[in-house]
Design a protein around this motif. Structure first.
Motif, PDB file in Angstrom:
ATOM      1  N   ASP A 122       0.358   7.542  -1.351  1.00  0.00           N
ATOM      2  CA  ASP A 122       0.001   6.171  -1.503  1.00  0.00           C
ATOM      3  C   ASP A 122      -0.446   5.664  -0.050  1.00  0.00           C
ATOM      4  N   ALA A 123       0.263   6.054   0.985  1.00  0.00           N
ATOM      5  CA  ALA A 123      -0.094   5.564   2.293  1.00  0.00           C
ATOM      6  C   ALA A 123      -1.487   6.100   2.765  1.00  0.00           C
ATOM      7  N   SER A 128      -6.627   4.856  -4.503  1.00  0.00           N
ATOM      8  CA  SER A 128      -6.983   3.589  -3.882  1.00  0.00           C
ATOM      9  C   SER A 128      -8.478   3.221  -4.094  1.00  0.00           C
ATOM     10  N   SER A 132      -3.916   7.370   0.701  1.00  0.00           N
ATOM     11  CA  SER A 132      -5.149   7.030  -0.118  1.00  0.00           C
ATOM     12  C   SER A 132      -5.495   5.707   0.564  1.00  0.00           C
ATOM     13  N   THR A 133      -4.515   4.784   0.704  1.00  0.00           N
ATOM     14  CA  THR A 133      -5.187   3.335   1.402  1.00  0.00           C
ATOM     15  C   THR A 133      -5.852   3.562   2.723  1.00  0.00           C
ATOM     16  N   ALA A 149       0.803  -1.286  -0.006  1.00  0.00           N
ATOM     17  CA  ALA A 149       0.060  -0.143  -0.040  1.00  0.00           C
ATOM     18  C   ALA A 149       0.605   1.280   0.064  1.00  0.00           C
ATOM     19  N   ILE A 150       2.082   1.140   0.202  1.00  0.00           N
ATOM     20  CA  ILE A 150       2.994   2.187   0.269  1.00  0.00           C
ATOM     21  C   ILE A 150       4.205   2.166  -0.581  1.00  0.00           C
TER      22      ILE A 150
HETATM   23 MG    MG Z   1      -1.546   3.153  -1.221  1.00  0.00          MG
END
Ligand code: MG
Ligand code: AMP
Length: 338
Positions: A281-282, A237, A284-285, A167-168
């Motif tokens: 990225d982190a 995401s 959006s999850t 996820a990152i």
């Molecule tokens: Mg992510």
């Protein structure tokens, strides 16, 4: 005669300034996805810089892949319950960042989700709905408090805990790609790591890049709107990215660590816009698991510089305030909501 030469010169200048700069680009399958780097600078160094980026992405994959048994992450997953495993600086950095998001989100984002992710196998041919019993057995392992990290030394406190940085990792990789291009004198580029976008600099015309936000229920390339950005990561995401369907029910790849099932918090997708790829990225999850209301609170509290677009199951588009000026909504399939 002089006049003719002058006119010709003007014409040449006019047409050369109109010429569209063709990007120098390359696409490869790496980090488990299709990655494309497109450089829009007029420089001989573009190809070499792009090759350098792909070499770095491959190195990163060797460290972070959960599917490659010889990767650093696999080594940690295999041995770190029985002894301390020393990771390289880069893996430790990414894991620490993941742990920060886990703590701030109360475990909505959780890098210890690996065993549950493997159980579902979503995105592979072996995807299946596990039994409740199977999920229950592994649920306690999927808790970031089972990961102990000091400097670069890692210990797992539950024998079933498996780290997953899916996820990152691509967000981090986009930052690395940007830094390598920059170091090579590149100022205009689009880095696309399986939909994790980093828009570097501006378009050759001097305008901002225009990045489409995918309609989560539309065909690929059908957008709900366009964001105008420069030097920004745009990361989404969504429940449409990797999923399978059984008896009409969609099972997607973002797991709610409290239940062990795909997160169902009223969202189809979340897109995040931020200067930092790893944070986008982190985030959006995290926001996808938290849902729109808690997600907006999370941004206000921890990520003031980031913007987000939430698309809900009841067909609303909810945005943070800062997006109003840079997002053009082009769809009529969703309503603007709060
Ligand atoms: Mg992510
Ligand atoms: P993304 O597409 O960036 O939202 O990441 C989804 C990927 O992260 C999944 O394919 C899993 O590998 C992993 N993952 C799933 N659920 C979570 C979660 N709650 N926290 C952290 N990683 C997760």
């Amino acid at each position: 005669m002089k006049r003719v030469v002058f006119l010709l010169l003007l014409l040449v200048l006019f047409f050369s300034s109109c010429r569209v700069i063709e990007p120098v680009g390359k696409t490869e399958f790496v980090l488990g996805t299709v990655c494309t780097i497109s450089v829009y600078d007029n420089t001989k160094k573009a190809s070499q810089a792009i090759d350098e980026v792909f070499a770095a992405l491959k190195e990163l994959e060797k460290k972070l892949s959960a599917n490659d048994e010889s990767s650093m992450i696999s080594r940690i997953n295999k041995y770190a319950y029985s002894r301390d495993v020393s990771a390289d600086e880069e893996t430790a950095f990414i894991l620490k960042k993941a742990m920060e998001y886990a703590e701030k989100s109360g475990g909505a984002f959780d890098p210890a989700i690996g065993a549950i992710v493997k159980l579902w196998n979503i995105g592979t041919e072996d995807a299946r709905v596990p039994s409740e019993n199977e999920i229950e057995k592994l649920l306690l392992s999927a808790d970031y408090q089972n990961i102990n990290i000091r400097e670069t030394s890692i210990r797992l406190l539950n024998p079933d805990t498996r780290i997953d940085l899916g996820a990152i990792a691509k967000g981090y990789a986009s930052d690395i790609a940007r830094d390598i291009l920059k170091k090579n004198g590149i100022t205009r580029a689009i880095i696309d790591l399986g939909g994790n976008i980093y828009a570097m600099g501006k378009r050759p015309t001097g305008e901002e890049w225009r990045i489409g936000i995918q309609d989560p229920r539309g065909d690929k390339g059908i957008y709900i709107g366009i964001v105008h950005v420069s030097d920004m990561a745009v990361v989404t995401s969504g429940d449409y990215e990797r999923f399978f369907t059984v008896n009409g029910k969609r099972y997607h790849h973002i797991i709610d660590p409290t239940s062990g099932y795909p997160a169902e918090n009223g969202l189809l997708s979340v897109s995040v816009i931020s200067k930092s790829g790893i944070d986008a990225d982190a985030l959006s999850t995290t926001l996808f698991v938290l849902g729109a209301d808690k997600g907006k609170d999370f941004i206000k509290k921890y990520a003031k510089d980031a913007e987000a677009v939430f698309i809900t199951t009841d067909r609303r588009i909810i945005t943070t305030d800062g997006l109003k000026d840079i997002l053009d909504i082009t769809t009529t399939n969703y309503q603007l909501g709060k």
